[in-house]
Design a protein around this motif. Structure first.
Motif, PDB file in Angstrom:
ATOM      1  N   ASP A 179     -52.043 -45.489  11.968  1.00 54.28           N
ATOM      2  CA  ASP A 179     -51.736 -45.706  10.549  1.00 54.28           C
ATOM      3  C   ASP A 179     -50.845 -46.923  10.454  1.00 54.28           C
ATOM      4  O   ASP A 179     -49.917 -47.066  11.243  1.00 54.28           O
ATOM      5  CB  ASP A 179     -50.976 -44.493   9.978  1.00 54.28           C
ATOM      6  CG  ASP A 179     -51.904 -43.304   9.838  1.00 54.28           C
ATOM      7  OD1 ASP A 179     -53.128 -43.535   9.681  1.00 54.28           O
ATOM      8  OD2 ASP A 179     -51.419 -42.162   9.912  1.00 54.28           O
TER       9      ASP A 179
ATOM     10  N   GLN B  61     -46.813 -53.517   7.441  1.00 54.75           N
ATOM     11  CA  GLN B  61     -48.144 -54.021   7.827  1.00 54.75           C
ATOM     12  C   GLN B  61     -49.104 -53.936   6.645  1.00 54.75           C
ATOM     13  O   GLN B  61     -49.857 -54.881   6.373  1.00 54.75           O
ATOM     14  CB  GLN B  61     -48.698 -53.210   9.004  1.00 54.75           C
ATOM     15  CG  GLN B  61     -48.039 -53.522  10.346  1.00 54.75           C
ATOM     16  CD  GLN B  61     -48.467 -52.571  11.443  1.00 54.75           C
ATOM     17  OE1 GLN B  61     -48.736 -51.393  11.198  1.00 54.75           O
ATOM     18  NE2 GLN B  61     -48.530 -53.068  12.679  1.00 54.75           N
TER      19      GLN B  61
ATOM     20  N   GLY C 293     -42.159 -56.641  18.294  1.00 48.43           N
ATOM     21  CA  GLY C 293     -42.504 -55.228  18.227  1.00 48.43           C
ATOM     22  C   GLY C 293     -42.732 -54.709  16.814  1.00 48.43           C
ATOM     23  O   GLY C 293     -42.852 -53.508  16.597  1.00 48.43           O
TER      24      GLY C 293
ATOM     25  N   GLY D 226     -45.405 -55.209  15.140  1.00 47.33           N
ATOM     26  CA  GLY D 226     -46.815 -54.897  14.959  1.00 47.33           C
ATOM     27  C   GLY D 226     -47.627 -56.049  14.398  1.00 47.33           C
ATOM     28  O   GLY D 226     -48.599 -55.846  13.661  1.00 47.33           O
ATOM     29  N   LYS D 227     -47.270 -57.270  14.776  1.00 49.88           N
ATOM     30  CA  LYS D 227     -48.019 -58.438  14.294  1.00 49.88           C
ATOM     31  C   LYS D 227     -49.451 -58.417  14.828  1.00 49.88           C
ATOM     32  O   LYS D 227     -50.397 -58.715  14.101  1.00 49.88           O
ATOM     33  CB  LYS D 227     -47.323 -59.743  14.733  1.00 49.88           C
ATOM     34  CG  LYS D 227     -45.938 -59.929  14.120  1.00 49.88           C
ATOM     35  CD  LYS D 227     -45.336 -61.286  14.452  1.00 49.88           C
ATOM     36  CE  LYS D 227     -44.881 -61.411  15.896  1.00 49.88           C
ATOM     37  NZ  LYS D 227     -43.764 -60.521  16.267  1.00 49.88           N
ATOM     38  N   THR D 228     -49.595 -58.039  16.095  1.00 44.58           N
ATOM     39  CA  THR D 228     -50.932 -58.052  16.691  1.00 44.58           C
ATOM     40  C   THR D 228     -51.879 -57.103  15.952  1.00 44.58           C
ATOM     41  O   THR D 228     -53.046 -57.414  15.752  1.00 44.58           O
ATOM     42  CB  THR D 228     -50.846 -57.691  18.188  1.00 44.58           C
ATOM     43  OG1 THR D 228     -49.801 -58.484  18.773  1.00 44.58           O
ATOM     44  CG2 THR D 228     -52.144 -57.978  18.900  1.00 44.58           C
TER      45      THR D 228
ATOM     46  N   ARG E 286     -56.122 -55.388  24.550  1.00 45.03           N
ATOM     47  CA  ARG E 286     -55.936 -54.887  23.182  1.00 45.03           C
ATOM     48  C   ARG E 286     -57.059 -55.344  22.258  1.00 45.03           C
ATOM     49  O   ARG E 286     -57.527 -54.586  21.412  1.00 45.03           O
ATOM     50  CB  ARG E 286     -54.605 -55.365  22.614  1.00 45.03           C
ATOM     51  CG  ARG E 286     -53.478 -54.456  23.017  1.00 45.03           C
ATOM     52  CD  ARG E 286     -52.173 -54.931  22.474  1.00 45.03           C
ATOM     53  NE  ARG E 286     -51.969 -54.503  21.087  1.00 45.03           N
ATOM     54  CZ  ARG E 286     -50.853 -54.787  20.421  1.00 45.03           C
ATOM     55  NH1 ARG E 286     -49.900 -55.482  20.995  1.00 45.03           N
ATOM     56  NH2 ARG E 286     -50.707 -54.384  19.182  1.00 45.03           N
TER      57      ARG E 286
ATOM     58  N   VAL F  56     -42.295 -51.052  14.746  1.00 42.77           N
ATOM     59  CA  VAL F  56     -43.169 -49.948  14.336  1.00 42.77           C
ATOM     60  C   VAL F  56     -42.519 -48.618  14.693  1.00 42.77           C
ATOM     61  O   VAL F  56     -41.718 -48.531  15.632  1.00 42.77           O
ATOM     62  CB  VAL F  56     -44.561 -50.039  15.004  1.00 42.77           C
ATOM     63  CG1 VAL F  56     -45.281 -51.295  14.570  1.00 42.77           C
ATOM     64  CG2 VAL F  56     -44.442 -49.978  16.510  1.00 42.77           C
TER      65      VAL F  56
HETATM   66  P1  ADP Z   1     -45.588 -57.717  17.920  1.00 41.44           P
HETATM   67  O1  ADP Z   1     -46.889 -58.454  18.128  1.00 41.44           O
HETATM   68  O2  ADP Z   1     -45.026 -57.897  16.542  1.00 41.44           O
HETATM   69  O3  ADP Z   1     -44.547 -57.940  18.989  1.00 41.44           O
HETATM   70  P2  ADP Z   1     -47.187 -55.443  18.578  1.00 41.44           P
HETATM   71  O4  ADP Z   1     -48.362 -55.676  17.694  1.00 41.44           O
HETATM   72  O5  ADP Z   1     -47.299 -55.761  20.020  1.00 41.44           O
HETATM   73  O6  ADP Z   1     -45.903 -56.163  17.970  1.00 41.44           O
HETATM   74  O7  ADP Z   1     -46.761 -53.925  18.378  1.00 41.44           O
HETATM   75  C1  ADP Z   1     -45.787 -53.303  19.183  1.00 41.44           C
HETATM   76  C2  ADP Z   1     -46.298 -51.969  19.669  1.00 41.44           C
HETATM   77  O8  ADP Z   1     -46.506 -51.078  18.571  1.00 41.44           O
HETATM   78  C3  ADP Z   1     -47.632 -52.031  20.381  1.00 41.44           C
HETATM   79  O9  ADP Z   1     -47.574 -51.156  21.481  1.00 41.44           O
HETATM   80  C4  ADP Z   1     -48.640 -51.556  19.332  1.00 41.44           C
HETATM   81  O10 ADP Z   1     -49.754 -50.926  19.928  1.00 41.44           O
HETATM   82  C5  ADP Z   1     -47.836 -50.573  18.524  1.00 41.44           C
HETATM   83  N1  ADP Z   1     -48.233 -50.502  17.111  1.00 41.44           N
HETATM   84  C6  ADP Z   1     -48.573 -51.542  16.300  1.00 41.44           C
HETATM   85  N2  ADP Z   1     -48.804 -51.101  15.039  1.00 41.44           N
HETATM   86  C7  ADP Z   1     -48.581 -49.766  15.059  1.00 41.44           C
HETATM   87  C8  ADP Z   1     -48.624 -48.742  14.064  1.00 41.44           C
HETATM   88  N3  ADP Z   1     -48.945 -49.018  12.795  1.00 41.44           N
HETATM   89  N4  ADP Z   1     -48.340 -47.477  14.450  1.00 41.44           N
HETATM   90  C9  ADP Z   1     -48.012 -47.187  15.720  1.00 41.44           C
HETATM   91  N5  ADP Z   1     -47.941 -48.104  16.703  1.00 41.44           N
HETATM   92  C10 ADP Z   1     -48.210 -49.382  16.394  1.00 41.44           C
END
Ligand code: ADP
Ligand code: ZN
Length: 670
Positions: A127, A132, A155, A157-159, A192, A309
């Motif tokens: 979710d 996001q 961390g 959740g940009k990806t 990923r 996140v």
């Molecule tokens: P960033 O790119 O901003 O450093 P990531 O996209 O790597 O952050 O996200 C950090 C972690 O959180 C990853 O392990 C990802 O799988 C997890 N994650 C991302 N979005 C969510 C979400 N909506 N709910 C739970 N976990 C998430």
């Protein structure tokens, strides 16, 4: 229908050449790949469009049209010309960058790489967090071209945002391009994307063989793959139905190529997205000040994600003043403060992992004679040599090696003494302090290829390593569940480089490194810990980094650059003059500066172009070449670009044995 064509010819010629249609009767179009005669040979070229015949030269015919290669989409041809003009690079050499290194094989040979993981049936997608959800809605509310800056803490959740955006694009029948710094193209990242998109992705990076690179190129060009993930050069793989560009870690200096075509992949990607009429998303936890200012000025749409996140906590950052460390009566190595030592011991006792960063390789920084002060210098570069192991002196610029001597070769009295610390020494000392624990090192001496990095990452994931010692090679992108303590051994390494961006780089590095700690710790639990050892506890980059205050940092740093009109306020271009004979280099530098001063007087628009130098470059000699530079500064690229074109001229003025090159928006002034 035109009979005359402008062709960008694969040769170091600054203009496109004109040719007539082939005698065979075929007619090329804009973007056609052609073979043309040049002097007494033939070479490759790309048709830029209809032309007018030049009266000076006899008009030659295009020899043939290369039907094997697809016609470059029109917006890529526009972009090619923009790149050539903006970065002052021969258009034919830019055009050549578009084509794969080898001929197509009809049946692509099977790669021995493991197959990409297929999409899981009906995945349970996470979710989205409220941040996001909001960012996605905002980005998707814009039609056509728009540049978005996604400023999200490590961390946040940009990806996941990128993945959802790509999903939407694919559903519309379009395709996507994802640019990441070479160093973060890790198996973790590719995995990923692969779990979400299966075998619809193609990957391009510099460790592919020519055959692999060629095959990936055709997979995209033929439309077999829907998403291209790659380092900066992936920008030159034409995607006709481009629906989005994503640039992750947009602040990374490695997006700028600093040799041959000196382009910045992020800035060039903005222009490509404009031509493709699609959105572009730049993501970072520490945006470059150029992008940040563009966002503040409203040129880019700014989106923020300020929380990790699942409310996971950000690490606690503490600065340790190590100025008087030598007075400590402990048995610890001279670079290690007892506070960091205790934290390492406690973390290991909890069966968690530790990472220690130091942006310097080797066992010692320099080796000096205490009697006369002699240090070994590289014979090719103006740089002191670094000790590796016990017996090896190495130049970090040209890789020159020589055996270390015990006695001073100069005064023949003093005993050569190592000073300062490098990753090799940290590893050695840490292994001695924690003999029961497994220590690994990640730097350019240990990790020389992708396989090495992949195996290191899986050892970290499988907890076969307790303490990881490394350079910035491991500062980016990596995500280890059990890594809860990060130590920066000496933050000062980058503070005092003679470069106006050194403070910004330090802030970015400290933030990135800190972002590796405690990425999976939930709110309410003890957060990850970061210790920064420094000799300059008041350094501005530290003051803001401990509070994770990017915006505060950006505000004051942008202000401090305003007076001198440094980017992001003004635009820079740097001319480098180099050669093996110092007097010729100096002569050419003076000549160039004179030309610049004359040019300033010729046009009112040029009055505001500031000419600085010529001066010896901070790295005054590199790989046997003497180096000078001339720096140009202007408040607008509109005057700086034509100024550079005129200044460079036809090269006829350059004395033999000297090379003059120009770097627009240079990232390094060394
Ligand atoms: P960033 O790119 O901003 O450093 P990531 O996209 O790597 O952050 O996200 C950090 C972690 O959180 C990853 O392990 C990802 O799988 C997890 N994650 C991302 N979005 C969510 C979400 N909506 N709910 C739970 N976990 C998430
Ligand atoms: Zn050297």
């Amino acid at each position: 229908m035109s009979e005359i064509w402008r062709v960008a010819v694969d040769a170091p010629i600054r203009e496109a050449l004109t040719y007539a249609s082939p005698l065979s009767g075929e007619t090329p179009v804009r973007g056609s790949s052609v073979i043309v005669p040049l002097g007494n040979r033939t070479t490759h070229g790309v048709v830029l469009g209809p032309g007018t015949p030049s009266s000076e030269f006899e008009l030659k015919h295009i020899a043939s049209i290369e039907q094997d290669y697809p016609v470059l989409p029109s917006f890529y041809v526009d972009w090619l010309e923009w790149v050539a003009n903006y970065y002052l690079h021969p258009p034919g050499l830019v055009a050549a960058t578009f084509y794969p290194p080898l001929k197509k094989l009809e049946k692509a040979r099977k790669s021995n790489r493991p197959p990409v993981v297929p999409i899981k049936e009906a995945m349970a997608l996470p979710d989205l967090t409220p941040e996001q959800t909001q960012v996605l809605a905002q980005i998707q509310s814009h039609q056509g071209f728009a540049a978005h800056l996604l400023f999200g803490v490590t961390g946040s959740g940009k990806t996941e945002v990128y993945l959802r955006l790509l999903e939407t694009v694919l559903n519309k029948g379009q395709r996507g391009l994802v640019l990441v710094p070479e160093i973060s193209l890790t198996p973790q990242l590719i995995h990923r994307f692969a779990t979400r998109f299966g075998d619809q992705i193609a990957v391009i990076h510099s460790h592919l063989t020519e055959r692999e690179r060629t095959n990936q190129w055709w997979e995209i060009v033929n439309g077999n793959k829907k998403i291209l993930i790659g380092a900066r050069s992936a920008l030159f793989c034409p995607i006709d139905d481009l629906g989005i560009i994503i640039v992750d870690e947009e602040h990374e200096p490695s997006f700028k190529q600093d040799e041959k075509l000196k382009y910045h992949a992020r800035d060039s990607a903005i222009m490509l997205a404009r031509g493709a009429k699609c959105p572009i998303v730049l993501g970072s936890a520490t945006p470059s000040l150029e992008s940040w200012k563009n966002a503040l000025d409203g040129k880019y749409k700014l989106h923020k994600m300020q929380n990790r996140v699942e409310n996971r906590s950000l690490p606690q950052v503490q600065v340790i003043d190590i100025r008087n460390l030598k007075n400590n009566k402990t048995d610890l190595p001279p670079w290690l403060h007892p506070q960091l030592f205790d934290a390492i011991s406690n973390t290991l006792a909890k069966k968690e992992q530790v990472a220690l960063f130091l942006n310097r390789r080797g066992t010692a920084n320099i080796v000096v004679c205490p009697a006369c002060g002699f240090t070994h210098e590289c014979p090719n570069c103006d740089i002191s040599l670094t000790l590796h192991g016990r017996s090896h002196l190495v130049c970090h610029y040209c890789d020159y090696h020589e055996p270390a001597k015990q006695m001073c070769p100069d005064c023949k009295e003093g005993e050569m003494t190592p000073l300062g610390v490098g990753t090799e020494k940290v590893e050695e000392d840490i292994s001695a302090l924690f003999p029961e624990h497994r220590v690994a090192r990640a730097d350019r001496d240990e990790i020389q290829n992708r396989e090495d990095l992949e195996s290191l990452v899986s050892q970290m994931e499988n907890r076969e390593i307790d303490i990881l010692v490394g350079t910035q090679m491991i500062a980016k992108g990596l995500d280890f569940t059990h890594l809860t303590l990060v130590g920066l051994v000496l933050a000062d390494v980058g503070f005092n480089l003679p470069d106006f961006r050194s403070t910004e780089r330090s802030f970015q590095l400290i933030t990135q490194v800190s972002g590796r700690a405690g990425r999976h710790i939930k709110l309410g639990e003890q957060p990850g810990q970061v210790f920064i050892q420094t000799l300059n506890p008041d350094h501005v980059s530290l003051q803001y980094a401990i509070n994770a205050d990017f915006e505060g940092f950006a505000k004051q740093e942008i202000l401090s650059r305003e007076q001198l009109c440094y980017p992001p306020h003004g635009k820079l271009a740097s001319f480098r003059i180099q050669g093996t004979q110092l007097d010729r280099v100096q002569q050419a530098s003076k000549l160039l500066a004179q030309r610049a001063q004359q040019l300033k007087g010729r046009h009112t628009a040029y009055e505001k172009v500031e000419v600085l130098g010529p001066a010896e470059a901070p790295l005054a000699k590199l790989r046997g070449q003497f180096r000078y530079h001339l720096l140009l500064k202007s408040d607008s690229i509109k005057s700086l670009n034509p100024f550079c074109h005129q200044l460079l001229g036809d090269h006829g003025w350059v004395p033999p044995g000297v090379r003059v090159s120009v770097d627009v928006d240079p990232l390094h002034l060394l």
